[in-house]
Scaffold this motif. Sequence first.
Motif: not given
Length: 187
Positions: A167-187
């Motif tokens: 569920d999107a409400t269970l995101r953990v800042p920073f760590w969930s972004d890494l799971v999602d494969g967010v480009d470090p340039a976008d973090l």
Amino acid sequence: MDLDAVLARLDAAGVWLDPGLSADEVADVERRFGFTFCADHRALLTLAVPVGDRWPDWLDEDESSLREQLAWPVDGVVVDVVENDFWPASWGPRPVDERESAARTHLAAVPTMIPVYSHRYLPGAPAAPGTPVFSIYQTDVIHYGSDLADYLERELLGRSSPVPLPDATLRVPFWSDLVDGVDPADL
């Protein structure tokens, strides 16, 4: 999340389970190491303590070993900062020198990850009940279970279906972004 049922299946499968920790023991661990278990992790540890290689033994393991397990997620990110040019844009310009120190300063603000088993982690409190379990190896981070019960079934009882998206409400800042494969340039 039905931890009682999962623990019964783990016991039947031969996973060694010690009696759960008392409230005083949990509080002592949290005080000594400077974190608070999230509700799911606390629930597991008060019901039963899985024992064996790669499980943190919060009462009897050498304190330096437990501190190394607690440091593993941040230390792994720092390796990618120093050796693999990982640098999130949100951290500002990448310093020429002292990248490790600068990275550690930024990482001090992300949620603390608490070891469950090997390099599988749950965030510390105030993570919401049902938060996914993370597998963390440097900046290679994935969900290894949709919640703690699902994780235990996958890791120890052989469940092999894909991990459902949390569920999107269970995101953990920073760590969930890494799971999602967010480009470090976008973090």
